[in-house]
Design a protein around this motif. Sequence first.
Motif, mmCIF file in Angstrom:
data_model
loop_
_atom_site.group_PDB
_atom_site.id
_atom_site.type_symbol
_atom_site.label_atom_id
_atom_site.label_comp_id
_atom_site.label_asym_id
_atom_site.label_seq_id
_atom_site.Cartn_x
_atom_site.Cartn_y
_atom_site.Cartn_z
ATOM 1 N N LYS A 15 -16.445 -16.900 11.522
ATOM 2 C CA LYS A 15 -16.123 -15.280 10.052
ATOM 3 C C LYS A 15 -18.027 -15.239 10.243
ATOM 4 O O LYS A 15 -18.548 -15.564 9.787
ATOM 5 C CB LYS A 15 -15.510 -15.881 9.104
ATOM 6 N N ASP A 16 -18.388 -13.828 9.996
ATOM 7 C CA ASP A 16 -19.737 -13.513 9.605
ATOM 8 C C ASP A 16 -19.363 -12.014 8.882
ATOM 9 O O ASP A 16 -20.233 -11.852 8.439
ATOM 10 C CB ASP A 16 -20.263 -12.761 10.865
ATOM 11 N N THR A 17 -18.516 -11.896 8.168
ATOM 12 C CA THR A 17 -17.823 -11.078 7.238
ATOM 13 C C THR A 17 -16.739 -11.482 5.788
ATOM 14 O O THR A 17 -16.530 -11.613 5.913
ATOM 15 C CB THR A 17 -17.525 -9.211 8.145
ATOM 16 N N GLY A 18 -16.775 -10.600 4.976
ATOM 17 C CA GLY A 18 -16.343 -11.625 4.007
ATOM 18 C C GLY A 18 -16.095 -12.781 2.809
ATOM 19 O O GLY A 18 -17.198 -13.159 2.996
ATOM 20 N N GLN A 19 -15.114 -12.717 1.941
ATOM 21 C CA GLN A 19 -15.141 -13.609 0.964
ATOM 22 C C GLN A 19 -15.614 -15.117 1.782
ATOM 23 O O GLN A 19 -14.424 -15.426 2.847
ATOM 24 C CB GLN A 19 -14.978 -13.601 -0.298
ATOM 25 N N ILE A 20 -16.118 -16.209 1.863
ATOM 26 C CA ILE A 20 -16.265 -17.580 2.107
ATOM 27 C C ILE A 20 -16.103 -18.113 0.922
ATOM 28 O O ILE A 20 -16.818 -18.373 0.553
ATOM 29 C CB ILE A 20 -16.773 -17.262 3.667
ATOM 30 N N SER A 21 -15.877 -19.435 1.947
ATOM 31 C CA SER A 21 -15.882 -21.033 0.982
ATOM 32 C C SER A 21 -16.890 -21.927 2.107
ATOM 33 O O SER A 21 -16.560 -21.796 2.759
ATOM 34 C CB SER A 21 -14.623 -21.150 0.287
ATOM 35 N N ILE A 22 -16.977 -22.982 0.744
ATOM 36 C CA ILE A 22 -17.386 -23.891 1.890
ATOM 37 C C ILE A 22 -16.690 -24.771 2.478
ATOM 38 O O ILE A 22 -16.592 -25.970 3.290
ATOM 39 C CB ILE A 22 -18.234 -25.260 0.832
ATOM 40 N N TYR A 23 -14.970 -24.265 2.480
ATOM 41 C CA TYR A 23 -14.004 -24.948 3.013
ATOM 42 C C TYR A 23 -13.784 -24.055 4.482
ATOM 43 O O TYR A 23 -12.759 -24.888 5.262
ATOM 44 C CB TYR A 23 -12.727 -24.852 2.149
ATOM 45 N N GLU A 24 -14.322 -23.654 5.493
ATOM 46 C CA GLU A 24 -13.821 -22.716 6.249
ATOM 47 C C GLU A 24 -15.348 -22.371 7.388
ATOM 48 O O GLU A 24 -16.057 -22.715 6.748
ATOM 49 C CB GLU A 24 -14.423 -21.202 5.405
ATOM 50 N N PRO A 25 -15.035 -22.751 8.452
ATOM 51 C CA PRO A 25 -15.761 -22.850 9.781
ATOM 52 C C PRO A 25 -16.487 -21.234 9.469
ATOM 53 O O PRO A 25 -15.850 -20.346 9.923
ATOM 54 C CB PRO A 25 -14.898 -23.205 11.149
ATOM 55 N N VAL A 26 -17.567 -21.165 9.956
ATOM 56 C CA VAL A 26 -17.834 -20.131 10.162
ATOM 57 C C VAL A 26 -18.645 -19.926 11.665
ATOM 58 O O VAL A 26 -18.276 -18.384 12.203
ATOM 59 C CB VAL A 26 -19.277 -20.616 9.351
ATOM 60 N N PHE A 27 -18.821 -20.754 12.300
ATOM 61 C CA PHE A 27 -19.287 -20.958 13.873
ATOM 62 C C PHE A 27 -18.952 -22.175 14.351
ATOM 63 O O PHE A 27 -18.461 -23.535 13.896
ATOM 64 C CB PHE A 27 -20.640 -20.223 13.892
ATOM 65 N N ARG A 28 -18.599 -22.216 15.936
ATOM 66 C CA ARG A 28 -18.581 -23.004 16.617
ATOM 67 C C ARG A 28 -19.744 -22.755 17.975
ATOM 68 O O ARG A 28 -20.146 -22.228 18.311
ATOM 69 C CB ARG A 28 -17.194 -22.675 17.433
ATOM 70 N N LEU A 29 -19.542 -24.538 17.663
ATOM 71 C CA LEU A 29 -20.837 -24.609 18.464
ATOM 72 C C LEU A 29 -20.637 -24.945 20.434
ATOM 73 O O LEU A 29 -19.867 -25.235 20.369
ATOM 74 C CB LEU A 29 -21.687 -25.940 17.980
#
Length: 145
Positions: free
Chosen positions: A130-144
């Motif tokens: 996820k790299d657009t839109g509202q986000i919280s600390i409970y959501e992953p933004v990327f996978r290594l």
Amino acid sequence: MNVYSVVQGLAKNLDNVSDPVFSKRMLGDGVAVEPSNSRIFSPVDGKIIMFFETKHALGIRAEDGAELLLHIGIDTVELNGKPFKERVKIGDSVSRGDLLLEVDFPMIKKSGYDTTVMLIATNRKIQLIKDTGQISIYEPVFRLL
């Protein structure tokens, strides 16, 4: 391994960051967030391996060896640490969701600086979640990878 947002706010692709060091991915790939909260949290379980004296950036080594750079604002190094209250130090072990810093974002804005928070994987490739839109600390933004 999933890497979670460090702050609540509006996620944006690094292409849209005004600093070319980040938008051109010179340090690695990741995400940026326009913060809507003053609290910065650990995106992974790991260890604090670097903390700039000016408190605007820190490094975390995840348990699997991935290294992440957390950079708060653009050119905020010039504020000499004033808007930042660190809650961890080099060598501390952290768990995902632990409080790392509290930031006076209104002071940063009032001083004329961009408050964008960048989270960069410096030694791994990533898969964006996820790299657009509202986000919280409970959501992953990327996978290594």
